[in-house]
Design a protein around this motif. Structure first.
Motif, PDB file in Angstrom:
ATOM      1  N   GLY A   1      35.486 -20.522   7.620  1.00 32.02           N
ATOM      2  CA  GLY A   1      36.370 -19.901   6.638  1.00 32.02           C
ATOM      3  C   GLY A   1      35.865 -18.533   6.264  1.00 32.02           C
ATOM      4  O   GLY A   1      34.781 -18.130   6.674  1.00 32.02           O
TER       5      GLY A   1
ATOM      6  N   ILE B   1      33.037 -20.016  16.778  1.00 28.46           N
ATOM      7  CA  ILE B   1      33.046 -18.552  16.726  1.00 28.46           C
ATOM      8  C   ILE B   1      31.975 -18.043  17.693  1.00 28.46           C
ATOM      9  O   ILE B   1      30.816 -18.454  17.634  1.00 28.46           O
TER      10      ILE B   1
ATOM     11  N   LYS C   1      22.841 -17.044   4.785  1.00 30.48           N
ATOM     12  CA  LYS C   1      23.196 -16.613   6.136  1.00 30.48           C
ATOM     13  C   LYS C   1      21.985 -15.916   6.753  1.00 30.48           C
ATOM     14  O   LYS C   1      21.394 -15.036   6.143  1.00 30.48           O
TER      15      LYS C   1
ATOM     16  N   ARG D   1      31.389 -11.674  16.359  1.00 30.95           N
ATOM     17  CA  ARG D   1      32.415 -10.842  15.737  1.00 30.95           C
ATOM     18  C   ARG D   1      32.589  -9.602  16.586  1.00 30.95           C
ATOM     19  O   ARG D   1      31.625  -9.102  17.148  1.00 30.95           O
TER      20      ARG D   1
ATOM     21  N   SER E   1      36.169 -15.479   2.859  1.00 33.12           N
ATOM     22  CA  SER E   1      36.597 -15.271   1.470  1.00 33.12           C
ATOM     23  C   SER E   1      38.005 -14.717   1.391  1.00 33.12           C
ATOM     24  O   SER E   1      38.808 -15.167   0.566  1.00 33.12           O
TER      25      SER E   1
ATOM     26  N   THR F   1      31.754 -17.922  -1.500  1.00 34.93           N
ATOM     27  CA  THR F   1      32.659 -19.067  -1.697  1.00 34.93           C
ATOM     28  C   THR F   1      32.084 -20.421  -1.256  1.00 34.93           C
ATOM     29  O   THR F   1      32.697 -21.460  -1.519  1.00 34.93           O
TER      30      THR F   1
ATOM     31  N   ALA G   1      29.513 -20.800   7.851  1.00 40.03           N
ATOM     32  CA  ALA G   1      29.315 -19.484   7.219  1.00 40.03           C
ATOM     33  C   ALA G   1      28.592 -18.497   8.127  1.00 40.03           C
ATOM     34  O   ALA G   1      28.458 -17.328   7.783  1.00 40.03           O
ATOM     35  N   GLU G   2      28.113 -18.970   9.276  1.00 38.95           N
ATOM     36  CA  GLU G   2      27.463 -18.072  10.232  1.00 38.95           C
ATOM     37  C   GLU G   2      27.590 -18.686  11.629  1.00 38.95           C
ATOM     38  O   GLU G   2      27.756 -19.908  11.752  1.00 38.95           O
ATOM     39  N   PRO G   3      27.514 -17.861  12.670  1.00 41.77           N
ATOM     40  CA  PRO G   3      27.652 -18.432  14.020  1.00 41.77           C
ATOM     41  C   PRO G   3      26.475 -19.335  14.368  1.00 41.77           C
ATOM     42  O   PRO G   3      25.344 -19.057  13.970  1.00 41.77           O
TER      43      PRO G   3
ATOM     44  N   ASP H   1      31.071 -28.480  12.076  1.00 39.60           N
ATOM     45  CA  ASP H   1      31.226 -27.045  11.899  1.00 39.60           C
ATOM     46  C   ASP H   1      32.385 -26.780  10.939  1.00 39.60           C
ATOM     47  O   ASP H   1      33.508 -27.232  11.183  1.00 39.60           O
ATOM     48  N   ILE H   2      32.111 -26.053   9.858  1.00 40.62           N
ATOM     49  CA  ILE H   2      33.188 -25.696   8.924  1.00 40.62           C
ATOM     50  C   ILE H   2      33.310 -24.174   8.925  1.00 40.62           C
ATOM     51  O   ILE H   2      32.303 -23.463   8.924  1.00 40.62           O
TER      52      ILE H   2
ATOM     53  N   TYR I   1      24.835 -24.702  -0.302  1.00 38.99           N
ATOM     54  CA  TYR I   1      25.347 -23.336  -0.112  1.00 38.99           C
ATOM     55  C   TYR I   1      25.124 -22.616  -1.437  1.00 38.99           C
ATOM     56  O   TYR I   1      25.128 -23.260  -2.502  1.00 38.99           O
TER      57      TYR I   1
ATOM     58  N   ASP J   1      36.620 -12.060  13.932  1.00 35.17           N
ATOM     59  CA  ASP J   1      35.928 -13.193  14.559  1.00 35.17           C
ATOM     60  C   ASP J   1      36.535 -13.472  15.928  1.00 35.17           C
ATOM     61  O   ASP J   1      37.756 -13.535  16.060  1.00 35.17           O
TER      62      ASP J   1
HETATM   63  O1  DLL Z   1      31.201 -17.611   4.943  1.00 33.62           O
HETATM   64  C1  DLL Z   1      32.907 -18.927   3.847  1.00 33.62           C
HETATM   65  C2  DLL Z   1      32.192 -20.153   4.255  1.00 33.62           C
HETATM   66  C3  DLL Z   1      31.300 -20.756   3.393  1.00 33.62           C
HETATM   67  C4  DLL Z   1      32.466 -20.756   5.471  1.00 33.62           C
HETATM   68  C5  DLL Z   1      30.655 -21.930   3.741  1.00 33.62           C
HETATM   69  C6  DLL Z   1      31.831 -21.940   5.849  1.00 33.62           C
HETATM   70  C7  DLL Z   1      30.928 -22.509   4.981  1.00 33.62           C
HETATM   71  P1  DLL Z   1      32.379 -15.039   3.977  1.00 33.62           P
HETATM   72  O2  DLL Z   1      31.087 -14.872   3.275  1.00 33.62           O
HETATM   73  O3  DLL Z   1      33.537 -14.205   3.556  1.00 33.62           O
HETATM   74  O4  DLL Z   1      32.892 -16.517   3.846  1.00 33.62           O
HETATM   75  O5  DLL Z   1      32.086 -14.819   5.517  1.00 33.62           O
HETATM   76  C8  DLL Z   1      33.112 -15.017   6.462  1.00 33.62           C
HETATM   77  O6  DLL Z   1      31.475 -15.717   8.119  1.00 33.62           O
HETATM   78  O7  DLL Z   1      34.504 -14.102   9.119  1.00 33.62           O
HETATM   79  C9  DLL Z   1      32.708 -15.453  10.097  1.00 33.62           C
HETATM   80  O8  DLL Z   1      32.277 -14.244  10.711  1.00 33.62           O
HETATM   81  C10 DLL Z   1      31.504 -16.144   9.465  1.00 33.62           C
HETATM   82  N1  DLL Z   1      31.684 -17.606   9.511  1.00 33.62           N
HETATM   83  C11 DLL Z   1      32.168 -18.425   8.559  1.00 33.62           C
HETATM   84  N2  DLL Z   1      32.140 -19.715   8.989  1.00 33.62           N
HETATM   85  C12 DLL Z   1      31.644 -19.687  10.258  1.00 33.62           C
HETATM   86  C13 DLL Z   1      31.381 -20.690  11.249  1.00 33.62           C
HETATM   87  C14 DLL Z   1      32.232 -17.637   4.281  1.00 33.62           C
HETATM   88  N3  DLL Z   1      31.584 -21.979  11.042  1.00 33.62           N
HETATM   89  C15 DLL Z   1      32.562 -14.816   7.860  1.00 33.62           C
HETATM   90  N4  DLL Z   1      30.900 -20.252  12.444  1.00 33.62           N
HETATM   91  C16 DLL Z   1      33.589 -15.152   8.919  1.00 33.62           C
HETATM   92  C17 DLL Z   1      30.679 -18.950  12.688  1.00 33.62           C
HETATM   93  C18 DLL Z   1      31.370 -18.342  10.580  1.00 33.62           C
HETATM   94  N5  DLL Z   1      30.883 -17.980  11.787  1.00 33.62           N
END
Ligand code: DLL
Length: 432
Positions: free
Chosen positions: A235, A322, A422, A325, A237, A139, A211-213, A232-233, A133, A301
């Motif tokens: 979260g 997810i 992403k 959005r 920020s 994050t 971090a993405e769908p 699948d993880i 990542y 989400d």
């Molecule tokens: O994407 C944090 C993250 C980093 C999660 C690494 C998982 C792994 P932001 O950049 O703030 O933080 O984007 C958050 O990404 O509201 C979702 O729309 C989307 N998202 C995060 N995880 C998933 C997932 C990180 N596992 C936004 N599946 C969130 C689908 C996800 N969408």
């Protein structure tokens, strides 16, 4: 292995008590220290004393991304700036970024929750975690890094990109866990194949992707290409970063760290809770955050909740994948279309790959939807009749799932842009 058995396998009543206790503390702190929340609560005619149990959460005001922007950078903080030890920021699609500061205790909680997530996937202190990542304000990189370190695993802090090097280190350092976005995992699988390396030559066993769908179909493709089991993880920020929730070996939803983040799924129009299994907007309330605790933060989400106990022994509630959005749901000729619906259909068609782009445009007053998808390299053919058949097959499937007409364009292998972070899969020309 369960990282924090007391927290993750807690008796439900006990957990609700803990959540109520932590909510009361959080509400008292924001009322005392954050003018924005004090005013909002006064407008609603409530005081901290009105919050007695976790069920009283419904009395509290909502917080939106706009509120964070309007109070940029630190207007919603409940701790003094001198106590910040790191500040993350998320770039929005428009205007100012959103600042997310953390105190020492917040970073501790962050690392603890990511360590829990890694354990949830079967990771242990013996693993070698390749963190692909991006590091920086995003994050993903630092989040997985600190979590894996907390677990006692070895970290390869390679960040995203530099694909050739990723493969070399993956092989030489015997990476057993790969952490990156699912689209980058797909790209790495492709690069691996091109380099003539078979997954059996590697030591990968677990993938921690988010971090993405993405979809279950995409999961299977990645698992096949990299020779690992993918998890699948989830979260964001504003709430913390990765590790708010993570899937377990049963691959049936993502366990939410609900002793720290209280989830509610709401109907986005009425803002009323929906039943388990119904799709709605995920909303989180911080229960332990010090620097910037948020009440009922609307994530946008869309997903479901499932309170049934899980076979893995964890009692914390699970969220579904997810689905998209609410703000990047496409409305095409009045029909709600989620990119994830399109992806699921494409991945069921063996002749095409998982590289696609969705183009929405307008001709006159009519919206148009085009899906450009790459042929899988195994199916490359110059026979127009064959290509026509494949395009027709995809069109029929998509038309029936989406109930609107879709134009399918088959692209040659490797002509659609790849991503290291992403993926950007939707081009909506109506907004340009
Ligand atoms: O994407 C944090 C993250 C980093 C999660 C690494 C998982 C792994 P932001 O950049 O703030 O933080 O984007 C958050 O990404 O509201 C979702 O729309 C989307 N998202 C995060 N995880 C998933 C997932 C990180 N596992 C936004 N599946 C969130 C689908 C996800 N969408």
């Amino acid at each position: 292995m369960i990282w924090n058995e007391t927290a993750e396998c807690m008796d439900l009543e006990q957990r609700r008590e803990l959540q109520g206790y932590r909510l009361r503390d959080t509400v008292a702190r924001v009322y005392q220290n954050v003018e924005f929340y004090r005013k909002k609560m006064q407008e609603l005619g409530i005081e901290p004393g009105d919050i007695k149990t976790i069920d009283d959460i419904v009395k509290l005001p909502f917080t939106t991304k706009k509120d964070l922007r309007d109070n940029y950078p630190f207007g919603l903080c409940a701790a003094p700036e001198s106590e910040f030890v790191r500040i993350h920021a998320s770039s929005g699609t428009t205007g100012k970024p959103t600042a997310v500061p953390h105190t020492r205790k917040d970073l501790d909680m962050f690392a603890e929750n990511v360590a829990r997530s890694i354990c949830c996937t079967g990771g242990t202190s013996k693993d070698v975690v390749q963190v692909a990542y991006g590091y920086g304000l995003f994050t993903g990189g630092l989040g997985l890094h600190d979590g894996a370190t907390r677990l006692g695993a070895a970290v390869i802090p390679i960040s995203g990109g530099n694909t050739r090097n990723q493969l070399t280190l993956m092989k030489d350092f015997k990476s057993s866990i790969l952490a990156c976005t699912p689209s980058y995992a797909m790209f790495l699988a492709e690069a691996l194949k091109e380099a003539g390396i078979s997954p059996e030559e590697l030591h990968l066993r677990i993938g921690i992707f988010g971090a993405e769908p993405w979809s279950d179909e995409m999961r299977k493709k990645i698992e096949e290409g990299l020779g690992l089991t993918a998890y699948d993880i989830y979260g964001l920020s504003e709430i913390m970063g990765p590790g708010v929730a993570c899937s377990c070996q049963y691959q049936n939803g993502l366990h939410i760290a609900e002793d720290h983040f209280f989830p509610e799924i709401l109907d986005p129009d009425t803002l009323q809770p929906v039943a388990d299994g119904m799709v709605g907007e995920m909303t989180f309330t911080h229960l332990t955050k010090e620097a910037m605790p948020l009440l009922r933060y609307r994530t946008r989400d869309l997903c479901t909740l499932n309170h049934e106990p899980c076979e893995c022994g964890r009692t914390n509630v699970r969220m579904g994948r997810i689905l998209g959005r609410s703000d990047d749901m496409l409305i095409i000729r009045g029909v709600n279309v989620f990119p994830s619906q399109i992806e699921s259909v494409l991945l069921e068609v063996p002749e095409v790959s998982a590289n696609y782009v969705i183009i929405v445009d307008r001709q006159g007053t009519l919206d148009t939807l085009e899906v450009q998808v790459e042929l899988d390299e195994k199916y490359i053919t110059d026979e127009m009749v064959e290509l026509d058949k494949i395009a027709k097959k995809i069109k029929q499937k998509l038309d029936s799932v989406l109930r609107i007409g879709v134009k399918i364009t088959l692209a040659e292998h490797k002509t659609i842009q790849r991503s290291e972070g992403k993926a950007k899969r939707v081009i909506d020309k109506r907004k340009i």
